[in-house]
Design a protein around this motif. Structure first.
Motif, PDB file in Angstrom:
ATOM      1  N   LEU B  11       0.842  -1.187   0.000  1.00 33.57           N
ATOM      2  CA  LEU B  11       0.000   0.000   0.000  1.00 33.57           C
ATOM      3  C   LEU B  11       0.878   1.238   0.000  1.00 33.57           C
ATOM      4  O   LEU B  11       1.851   1.311   0.750  1.00 33.57           O
ATOM      5  N   ILE B  19       1.111  -6.537   0.033  1.00 35.60           N
ATOM      6  CA  ILE B  19       0.013  -7.354  -0.494  1.00 35.60           C
ATOM      7  C   ILE B  19       0.512  -8.387  -1.501  1.00 35.60           C
ATOM      8  O   ILE B  19       0.243  -9.572  -1.363  1.00 35.60           O
ATOM      9  N   PRO B  38      -8.262 -17.718  -1.674  1.00 37.58           N
ATOM     10  CA  PRO B  38      -9.155 -17.224  -0.634  1.00 37.58           C
ATOM     11  C   PRO B  38      -9.273 -15.706  -0.679  1.00 37.58           C
ATOM     12  O   PRO B  38      -8.425 -15.033  -1.257  1.00 37.58           O
ATOM     13  N   ASN B  39     -10.335 -15.199  -0.067  1.00 35.74           N
ATOM     14  CA  ASN B  39     -10.494 -13.748   0.037  1.00 35.74           C
ATOM     15  C   ASN B  39      -9.287 -13.142   0.722  1.00 35.74           C
ATOM     16  O   ASN B  39      -8.765 -13.700   1.683  1.00 35.74           O
ATOM     17  N   GLY B  40      -8.870 -11.993   0.210  1.00 34.59           N
ATOM     18  CA  GLY B  40      -7.766 -11.287   0.839  1.00 34.59           C
ATOM     19  C   GLY B  40      -6.403 -11.775   0.401  1.00 34.59           C
ATOM     20  O   GLY B  40      -5.379 -11.328   0.921  1.00 34.59           O
ATOM     21  N   SER B  41      -6.342 -12.684  -0.575  1.00 32.54           N
ATOM     22  CA  SER B  41      -5.034 -13.211  -0.962  1.00 32.54           C
ATOM     23  C   SER B  41      -4.294 -12.284  -1.922  1.00 32.54           C
ATOM     24  O   SER B  41      -3.109 -12.485  -2.187  1.00 32.54           O
ATOM     25  N   GLY B  42      -4.988 -11.268  -2.453  1.00 27.13           N
ATOM     26  CA  GLY B  42      -4.296 -10.293  -3.293  1.00 27.13           C
ATOM     27  C   GLY B  42      -4.697 -10.355  -4.760  1.00 27.13           C
ATOM     28  O   GLY B  42      -4.042  -9.732  -5.607  1.00 27.13           O
ATOM     29  N   LYS B  43      -5.775 -11.056  -5.082  1.00 20.40           N
ATOM     30  CA  LYS B  43      -6.178 -11.224  -6.481  1.00 20.40           C
ATOM     31  C   LYS B  43      -6.582  -9.882  -7.112  1.00 20.40           C
ATOM     32  O   LYS B  43      -6.116  -9.528  -8.198  1.00 20.40           O
ATOM     33  N   SER B  44      -7.468  -9.154  -6.424  1.00 21.00           N
ATOM     34  CA  SER B  44      -7.895  -7.866  -6.981  1.00 21.00           C
ATOM     35  C   SER B  44      -6.726  -6.900  -7.054  1.00 21.00           C
ATOM     36  O   SER B  44      -6.589  -6.143  -8.021  1.00 21.00           O
ATOM     37  N   THR B  45      -5.882  -6.935  -6.034  1.00 19.66           N
ATOM     38  CA  THR B  45      -4.727  -6.039  -6.034  1.00 19.66           C
ATOM     39  C   THR B  45      -3.853  -6.302  -7.258  1.00 19.66           C
ATOM     40  O   THR B  45      -3.390  -5.358  -7.906  1.00 19.66           O
ATOM     41  N   TYR B  56      -1.089   1.935  -4.824  1.00 17.34           N
ATOM     42  CA  TYR B  56      -0.174   0.809  -4.606  1.00 17.34           C
ATOM     43  C   TYR B  56       1.226   1.182  -5.064  1.00 17.34           C
ATOM     44  O   TYR B  56       1.401   1.913  -6.029  1.00 17.34           O
TER      45      TYR B  56
HETATM   46  N1  LIG Z   1      -6.659   0.080  -0.524  1.00 22.73           N
HETATM   47  C1  LIG Z   1      -6.438  -0.830   0.457  1.00 22.73           C
HETATM   48  N2  LIG Z   1      -6.381  -0.441   1.747  1.00 22.73           N
HETATM   49  C2  LIG Z   1      -6.175  -1.334   2.729  1.00 22.73           C
HETATM   50  N3  LIG Z   1      -5.980  -2.626   2.535  1.00 22.73           N
HETATM   51  C3  LIG Z   1      -6.011  -3.092   1.279  1.00 22.73           C
HETATM   52  C4  LIG Z   1      -6.257  -2.215   0.176  1.00 22.73           C
HETATM   53  N4  LIG Z   1      -6.250  -2.948  -0.963  1.00 22.73           N
HETATM   54  C5  LIG Z   1      -6.017  -4.225  -0.560  1.00 22.73           C
HETATM   55  N5  LIG Z   1      -5.862  -4.315   0.776  1.00 22.73           N
HETATM   56  C6  LIG Z   1      -5.610  -5.527   1.548  1.00 22.73           C
HETATM   57  O1  LIG Z   1      -4.805  -6.374   0.761  1.00 22.73           O
HETATM   58  C7  LIG Z   1      -5.248  -7.702   0.869  1.00 22.73           C
HETATM   59  C8  LIG Z   1      -5.606  -8.253  -0.493  1.00 22.73           C
HETATM   60  O2  LIG Z   1      -6.821  -7.681  -0.937  1.00 22.73           O
HETATM   61  P1  LIG Z   1      -7.453  -8.005  -2.346  1.00 22.73           P
HETATM   62  O3  LIG Z   1      -6.434  -7.790  -3.405  1.00 22.73           O
HETATM   63  O4  LIG Z   1      -8.707  -7.250  -2.466  1.00 22.73           O
HETATM   64  O5  LIG Z   1      -7.745  -9.562  -2.183  1.00 22.73           O
HETATM   65  P2  LIG Z   1      -8.715 -10.515  -2.978  1.00 22.73           P
HETATM   66  O6  LIG Z   1      -9.153  -9.832  -4.225  1.00 22.73           O
HETATM   67  O7  LIG Z   1      -7.875 -11.718  -3.229  1.00 22.73           O
HETATM   68  O8  LIG Z   1      -9.840 -10.830  -2.069  1.00 22.73           O
HETATM   69  C9  LIG Z   1      -6.386  -7.724   1.845  1.00 22.73           C
HETATM   70  O9  LIG Z   1      -5.880  -8.052   3.105  1.00 22.73           O
HETATM   71  C10 LIG Z   1      -6.883  -6.316   1.803  1.00 22.73           C
HETATM   72  O10 LIG Z   1      -7.465  -5.971   3.030  1.00 22.73           O
END
Ligand SMILES: Nc1ncnc2c1ncn2[C@@H]1O[C@H](COP(=O)(O)OP(=O)(O)O)[C@@H](O)[C@H]1O
Ligand SMILES: [Mg+2]
Lengths: 434, 251
Positions: B11, B19, B38-45, B56
């Motif tokens: 971040l 992340i 799993p949720n929170g693994s960083g896929k969307s990021t 980022y």
């Molecule tokens: N803008 C942000 N602010 C705070 N935490 C973030 C942000 N973007 C992602 N994270 C954290 O990074 C991790 C990965 O998130 P994300 O990429 O959304 O995962 P996924 O899509 O796999 O569910 C999570 O723990 C999320 O809380």
């Protein structure tokens, strides 16, 4: 510091006395002289506004009340076309605040009577005598607007327009400037008879300093559309008052575009006096740098079943200041009132400022009134979404700014007029983008 | 097509939140890869970092599209280079017409590639034909971007944009979320219609069910910012049957 009210009023009256001493009332017939003398008495009693007045707490009227107007360079639009150029209309031109017959079209339009204030002032009887200064006087309560009284007392130029039928094209007031230091007052009176329809356009900066009053009386079932663009001169100053009294089932829609200007205060005072009247007051403001713009609106619902809408949007950058003071007063008989008010600013950087004071005062029990005010930056998520589709950053911002302004522009009923102003705003945004 | 090497991202406002912790991934032209996790693994990021969203900081590694350094480009340049991200949460933009938006986007990309812009009439023909396949009616095209759209409408609108922009590399983030069976079929058909020897896909999904419709060539499992396992379509079934826990434990 606490400033004693009595002392403040005394100072305001002293300033008013100095103004009255320095100016002779213009020559004119009995009816207008009477109106001017009454206005002069109002000035003496109310005093001139100061920034210590509650109604001026966000805007310093000093440059508007100063004995001398600060000069302002005349803005050259270059090879751009003037606002409303493509619109078929009756063009009436004022240069430095003086009517220019040679530059104007013949003031003739079926269903509309147009006369010059200076001509009408010389005759004994004129339909405008019941309105000139009368609506302004009414508009001094519950809040004093002394600059408008100054205008009633001393203005010699303006138009008296009466719609007796359905006008086939707009009457267009065009204000040009040639002198850098022109200090101008204009006073217009517009009367729309029962069932008549009229569109009035205004464009141009008029003067280095302008004090304008427009008194509007729309009879039962009449319709008035008013669209104005206040010019782009950077250092000009203006205080414009619009007083509108609306009859039953009448419609009054007014829209103002302001770009640039060192100081602009637009007061709009509307009375919905007849059942089922409709009043829409809207505006778009775009400004940067040493720009101060104040929209102050006061709407009184005095009759049942009326609708009022206020929609104000401002795009501000680099220290520009936007002000909105908007009040909806719903009197006890005004049941089934539908009142809506929104004022929003898009702050393009951290220096820009928006100050808003929305107010509701309601004495009827069955009413629907809503108001909202927001300020913020361009939404970064929306911006990213657009850019991720390949839209370049500047273009994406433009789309978002225009989207922000859309609700206000939609208040302009005629699509050709709306598109004209929309494209002006787009041009301004492009020139000011970085 | 898409090549990601040892990608690390944290971040921007909080460098303690790391992340992506070394993502390696290679999607060839014509291939469909799935990322599960799993949720929170960083896929969307990962999808945001690839498409250039603010917030980022890439601290290590690289990402290239056909050899061009993605990380060095503005989001709009990445789009013009052929990258497309179908958002997990498509953004509502009141006041901007869906058609205006899509025409502006398409013409901007054409301009960036040195192609002529499309006239309003030509654009209309193209968009209508593509909208029909996705059962997107004239009303949805006229309304402001995604504003008041149902979940399914939003996702279909994403696929419409993808079909219109004809990207080389499509990243789909949780395109199945919020879809009922019928909508899932529509959306998958839309995606499958775009499968092409010259185009790569990266399909991000938490659940296996989307992969019954969009059949992947390769499946990756992401956990804590890394790809921890890679396999064929059978890997998705393994997740479906046994959950992530079992796979995570095995690593
Ligand atoms: N803008 C942000 N602010 C705070 N935490 C973030 C942000 N973007 C992602 N994270 C954290 O990074 C991790 C990965 O998130 P994300 O990429 O959304 O995962 P996924 O899509 O796999 O569910 C999570 O723990 C999320 O809380
Ligand atoms: Mg996600």
């Amino acid at each position: 510091m606490v400033f004693p009210r009595a002392k403040l009023l005394q100072q305001k009256r002293e300033a008013a006395a100095a103004l009255i001493d320095a100016r002779a009332l213009p020559e004119g017939g009995a009816w207008i002289t009477a109106a001017r003398m009454e206005a002069r008495d109002r000035i003496a009693a109310l005093g001139l506004p100061t920034k210590r007045d509650e109604y001026w707490k966000f805007t310093d009227p000093g440059s508007l009340t100063a004995a001398e107007a600060a000069p302002a360079p005349v803005f050259e639009i270059g090879d751009e076309s003037a606002v409303f150029d493509g619109i078929d209309r009756v063009r009436l031109v004022f240069v430095d605040g003086v009517f220019d017959a040679d530059a104007s079209d013949a003031p003739e339009l079926a269903g509309v009577e147009i006369s010059l204030l200076e001509d009408a002032a010389g005759v004994d009887l004129h339909w405008a005598r019941d309105l000139y200064g009368a609506l302004e006087a009414e508009g001094q309560h519950p809040v004093a607007r002394p600059l408008a009284a100054v205008n009633t007392a001393y203005a010699t130029q303006g138009l008296l327009i009466r719609a007796t039928g359905k006008a086939q094209k707009p009457v267009s007031l065009i204000y040009r400037r040639s002198a850098e230091d022109a200090d101008v007052m204009l006073h217009h009176v517009i009367r729309v008879d029962s069932g008549a329809e009229l569109t009035v356009l205004e464009n141009g900066p008029a003067a280095a300093r302008l004090n304008q009053v427009m008194e509007v009386d729309v009879a039962d079932g009449g319709t008035l559309h008013h669209v104005r663009a206040q010019g782009r001169d950077h250092e000009r100053r203006a205080a414009a008052h619009l007083f509108a009294r609306l009859g039953a089932e009448s419609v009054f829609k007014t829209f103002t575009l302001t770009a640039n200007g060192a100081m602009v205060r637009n007061d709009c005072v509307v009375w919905l006096n007849g059942k089922g009247g409709v009043a829409h007051i809207a505006g778009v403001t775009v400004g940067e740098g040493a720009f101060h713009h104040d929209d102050t609106v006061f709407i009184t619902h005095a009759a049942p079943g009326c609708e009022s809408r206020q929609v104000f949007k401002k795009v501000l950058r680099e220290g520009a200041v936007g002000v909105f003071q908007g009040k909806i007063l719903v009197r006890q008989p005004a049941q089934l009132t539908d009142g809506y008010q929104i004022s929003q600013a898009l702050l393009m950087d951290e220096q820009a400022q928006f100050l808003a004071k929305p107010e509701l005062e309601i004495y009827a029990d069955d009413v629907k009134c809503s108001h909202g005010s927001t300020s913020g930056e361009i939404d970064p998520t929306s911006l990213f979404y657009l850019r991720s589709r390949g839209v370049p950053e500047d273009e994406a911002k433009m789309l978002l700014v225009l989207a922000f302004l859309a609700e206000a522009l939609e208040e302009i009923e005629d699509p050709a007029l709306a598109e004209d102003l929309r494209s002006r705003i787009e041009g301004w945004l492009k020139r000011h983008q970085r | 097509m898409l090549e990601i090497k040892n990608l690390h991202a944290e971040l921007e406002e909080d460098s303690d939140v790391k992340i992506l912790r070394g993502v390696d991934l290679k999607v060839g032209a014509g291939e469909v890869h799935a990322i599960m996790g799993p949720n929170g693994s960083g896929k969307s990021t990962l999808s945001y970092v690839l498409s250039g969203r603010d917030g980022y900081e890439v601290t290590e590694g690289s990402a290239t599209l056909e050899g061009h350094d993605l990380l060095d480009m503005e989001p709009e340049e990445r789009a013009a280079a052929g990258l497309f991200l179908a958002f997990q949460y498509p953004v509502e933009i009141p006041g901007v017409g869906n058609m205006t938006f899509m025409r502006t986007a398409l013409n901007a990309q054409r301009k960036a590639r040195g192609q002529e812009e499309l006239s309003a009439g030509d654009f209309l023909k193209i968009v209508r034909a593509k909208a029909k396949d996705l059962q997107i009616d004239a009303d949805m095209l006229k309304r402001p971007v995604n504003t008041g759209f149902s979940g399914g409408e939003k996702k279909r609108n994403e696929i419409l944009q993808m079909a219109l922009l004809e990207p080389k590399m499509c990243v789909l983030d949780e395109t199945d979320s919020g879809l009922d069976v019928d909508a899932m079929k529509l959306v998958s058909d839309g995606v499958n219609a775009l499968r092409d020897a010259g185009r790569g896909f990266l399909v991000i999904t938490h659940y296996q069910r989307l992969l019954n419709h969009i059949k992947p060539d390769v499946v990756h499992i992401m956990s804590e910012g890394r790809i921890i396992r890679t396999g064929g379509p059978e890997l998705a079934l393994e997740v479906e049957e046994q959950g992530y826990g079992h796979i995570l434990e095995a690593v």
